[in-house]
Design an enzyme around this catalytic site. Structure first.
Site, PDB file in Angstrom:
ATOM      1  N   LYS A 124      65.128 -33.793  43.641  1.00  0.00           N
ATOM      2  CA  LYS A 124      65.685 -34.177  42.343  1.00  0.00           C
ATOM      3  C   LYS A 124      66.059 -35.649  42.387  1.00  0.00           C
ATOM      4  O   LYS A 124      66.851 -36.073  43.217  1.00  0.00           O
ATOM      5  CB  LYS A 124      66.911 -33.317  42.038  1.00  0.00           C
TER       6      LYS A 124
ATOM      7  N   LYS B 223      61.876 -32.469  40.222  1.00  0.00           N
ATOM      8  CA  LYS B 223      62.460 -32.822  38.927  1.00  0.00           C
ATOM      9  C   LYS B 223      62.786 -34.299  38.894  1.00  0.00           C
ATOM     10  O   LYS B 223      63.378 -34.782  39.863  1.00  0.00           O
ATOM     11  CB  LYS B 223      63.738 -32.005  38.762  1.00  0.00           C
TER      12      LYS B 223
HETATM   13  C1  PBG Z   1      72.946 -30.590  36.431  1.00  0.00           C
HETATM   14  C2  PBG Z   1      71.606 -30.731  35.860  1.00  0.00           C
HETATM   15  C3  PBG Z   1      71.037 -31.837  35.208  1.00  0.00           C
HETATM   16  C4  PBG Z   1      69.798 -31.412  34.716  1.00  0.00           C
HETATM   17  C5  PBG Z   1      69.620 -30.099  35.129  1.00  0.00           C
HETATM   18  N1  PBG Z   1      70.735 -29.713  35.846  1.00  0.00           N
HETATM   19  C6  PBG Z   1      71.584 -33.163  34.889  1.00  0.00           C
HETATM   20  C7  PBG Z   1      71.912 -34.147  35.906  1.00  0.00           C
HETATM   21  O1  PBG Z   1      71.612 -34.005  37.097  1.00  0.00           O
HETATM   22  O2  PBG Z   1      72.529 -35.120  35.508  1.00  0.00           O
HETATM   23  C8  PBG Z   1      68.847 -32.240  33.898  1.00  0.00           C
HETATM   24  C9  PBG Z   1      67.927 -31.472  33.017  1.00  0.00           C
HETATM   25  C10 PBG Z   1      67.257 -32.241  31.940  1.00  0.00           C
HETATM   26  O3  PBG Z   1      67.393 -33.474  31.817  1.00  0.00           O
HETATM   27  O4  PBG Z   1      66.555 -31.587  31.149  1.00  0.00           O
HETATM   28  N2  PBG Z   1      73.165 -30.956  37.701  1.00  0.00           N
END
Ligand code: PBG
Length: 327
Positions: free
Chosen positions: A198, A251
Site C-alpha cells: 500500500k 493499492k
Molecule cells: C484506511 C484506508 C484508506 C483507503 C482504504 N483503507 C485510506 C488511507 O490509507 O488513507 C483508501 C481507499 C480509497 O482511496 O479508495 N487505512
C-alpha cells in the site's frame, strides 16, 4: 509480398472471433464493492467527491447488501464512519461491541448470509488524530502497541460476522498479530486479506472525505510505501505470505500495474487490487463533463488490472460492472 506474412488482424475480424481469442476475462465474480457505514437510520448521504458513492446507516447498508446479492457481487468491504464524538487517541471504536462496523456486520450477516463480508482493519477512521495507530510523544505512529489493538479489532470484527479481515494500516507484523489473535480466539476460519503493498498516495484524497479519515497533521509516509519503490513491494507481499496472509493486495491499482504484475509473479496466493477513490473520481469527473465515455473507460480499466494479474478488484463501480459485464 513475401511469405509468411503475418496478419494479426485475421483474429480481430468479428465480435465472435475477438471473443474466441480473448486472453483475459472479467466477471462479477472478481468484484468487491465497498460500503461506508455511518450512524443514524434511513441515512444515505452522497459523498461530494465520489458521485454515486454514499455513506449509509446500518439499515441502508443492509439494503445495499441485498442489492449486491441480487447483482451476484460476491463480497463487500466495510468502512466505518463514526460520529467524531466517539473518536479517541487509540481508536477504541474499532473494537467496541457497539462499534459502527460491528453493528453493520451483525445486521448484514443476519439478513444477507450469502454475501462475503470483509472488514477493513485500521484506526484512521476511529482516532481523533486520523493516524493509523497509537502515537508516541514525537507524534509518530508506534508500531508494536498498535499491533495488539489491530488483533483486538480483528477479533471483534470476526465475532460480529466478518469472513475476512483486511488490515490496511501498513504496520510491520500486522498479519502475524492478527492471525495469532484470531487463532487464540478460536477463529481459525477467518481469512486475512492483507493490504500488503500500500503506497502513500494522493489517489486516496476522496476516500478521506468519504471516511472522514484524513490525518489531522503530517502524512502517512512513515508507514505507507514510497511510490518510487517496486522491489520493496514484493518484499512486503512475501512477508505477509510468511506471516499467514490468505490474500495479498496492491493499492492503488492504476499507477501500480507493474507492481501488481510483479507480486502476481512471485506470490501464489490470490492477489487483490484496489481501484481507489481518486481513480474513481477522475473518471467520474471527466464523464460528467462529457469528456470521456464512463462505461468503456471502466471496462478498459478492469481489463488492465486483470491483465496485470489481479484475481479480484475492489471497485466503486462493482454494481455498474455487474450489469456491464453481463451484457
Ligand atoms: C484506511 C484506508 C484508506 C483507503 C482504504 N483503507 C485510506 C488511507 O490509507 O488513507 C483508501 C481507499 C480509497 O482511496 O479508495 N487505512
Amino acid at each position: 509480398m513475401t511469405f509468411p506474412f503475418s496478419r494479426p488482424r485475421r483474429l480481430r475480424q468479428s465480435d465472435a472471433m475477438r471473443r474466441l481469442v480473448r486472453e483475459t476475462h472479467t466477471s462479477v465474480d472478481h468484484l468487491i464493492s465497498p460500503i461506508f457505514v455511518c450512524d443514524g437510520s434511513g441515512v444515505k448521504r452522497e459523498i461530494t467527491s465520489m458521485p454515486g458513492v454514499f455513506q449509509m446507516s446500518v439499515d441502508r447498508a443492509v439494503e445495499e447488501a441485498k442489492l449486491l446479492r441480487k447483482l451476484r457481487v460476491p463480497a463487500t468491504i466495510l468502512f466505518g464512519v463514526p460520529d467524531r464524538s466517539r473518536k479517541d487517541a487509540c481508536g477504541s471504536e474499532a473494537w467496541a461491541e457497539e462499534g459502527i462496523v460491528q453493528k453493520a456486520l451483525r445486521a448484514i450477516r443476519a439478513e444477507v448470509p450469502e454475501l462475503m463480508l470483509i472488514a477493513d482493519n485500521c484506526f484512521c477512521e476511529y482516532t481523533d488524530h486520523g493516524h493509523c495507530g497509537i502515537l508516541n510523544t514525537k507524534r509518530e505512529v508506534e508500531n508494536d502497541p498498535t499491533l495488539d489493538n489491530l488483533a483486538r479489532a480483528a477479533v471483534a470484527q470476526a465475532g460480529a460476522g466478518a469472513d475476512i479481515i483486511a488490515p490496511s494500516g501498513m504496520m510491520d507484523g500486522m498479519v502475524r498479530a492478527i492471525r495469532s489473535g484470531l487463532d487464540a480466539a478460536g477463529m481459525t476460519q477467518t481469512a486475512i486479506m492483507a493490504y500488503s503493498v500500500k503506497y502513500a498516495s494522493a489517489f486516496y484524497g476522496p476516500f478521506r472525505d468519504a471516511a472522514d479519515s484524513a490525518p489531522a497533521f503530517g502524512d502517512r509516509r512513515q508507514y505507507q510505501m514510497d511510490c518510487n519503490n517496486k522491489r520493496e513491494g514484493r518484499r512486503e507481499a512475501l512477508l505477509d505470505v510468511e506471516e499467514g496472509a490468505d490474500i495479498v493486495m496492491v493499492k492503488p491499482a492504476l499507477a501500480y500495474l507493474d507492481v501488481i504484475a510483479d507480486v502476481r509473479r512471485h506470490v501464489d496466493l490470490p492477489v487483490c487490487a484496489y481501484n481507489v477513490s481518486g481513480e474513481y473520481s477522475m473518471v467520474k469527473a471527466a464523464a460528467e463533463r462529457g469528456w470521456i465515455d464512463e462505461k468503456r473507460t471502466v471496462l478498459e480499466i478492469v481489463a488492465g488490472i486483470r491483465r496485470a494479474g489481479a484475481d479480484m478488484i475492489i471497485t466503486y463501480w462493482a454494481k455498474e460492472l455487474a450489469q456491464w459485464l453481463s451484457e
